[in-house]
Write a protein that holds these residues in place. Structure first.
Motif, mmCIF file in Angstrom:
data_model
loop_
_atom_site.group_PDB
_atom_site.id
_atom_site.type_symbol
_atom_site.label_atom_id
_atom_site.label_comp_id
_atom_site.label_asym_id
_atom_site.label_seq_id
_atom_site.Cartn_x
_atom_site.Cartn_y
_atom_site.Cartn_z
ATOM 1 N N SER A 1 58.967 7.060 51.346
ATOM 2 C CA SER A 1 58.326 8.366 51.445
ATOM 3 C C SER A 1 57.259 8.384 52.536
ATOM 4 N N ALA B 1 60.794 14.330 46.050
ATOM 5 C CA ALA B 1 62.209 14.473 46.414
ATOM 6 C C ALA B 1 62.954 13.158 46.249
ATOM 7 N N ARG C 1 63.631 12.409 42.568
ATOM 8 C CA ARG C 1 64.650 13.295 41.988
ATOM 9 C C ARG C 1 66.041 13.045 42.565
ATOM 10 N N SER C 2 66.119 12.319 43.622
ATOM 11 C CA SER C 2 67.374 12.106 44.317
ATOM 12 C C SER C 2 68.238 11.068 43.617
#
Length: 74
Positions: free
Chosen positions: A3, A20, A23-24
């Motif tokens: 990140s 993100a 959640r991926s």
């Protein structure tokens, strides 16, 4: 770590990228052995179908420098 790098590359806030990534369903793979072999089959199929201009050797584009940092099998 990803990140932070992605945040720097895109200019997006690191907190957004972290959310993100969590959640991926994305998963890093070691780029060795059967992974490269399977991708070569795809490249060959694209070449035979004339979807790419010339045959390629997929292994020429593989960077395995980070494989040692991954826990999952190849």
């Amino acid at each position: 770590m990803w990140s932070k790098v992605f945040s720097e590359l895109t200019g997006l806030d690191q907190a957004i990228i972290s959310t993100a990534v969590r959640r991926s369903s994305y998963r890093d793979l070691k780029l060795a052995g059967d992974v490269v072999d399977r991708e070569q089959l795809v490249a060959d199929a694209f070449s035979e179908a004339k979807l790419i201009p010339a045959p390629v050797t997929f292994a020429d584009f593989v960077d395995t420098r980070f494989d040692a940092t991954l826990d999952n099998p190849s």
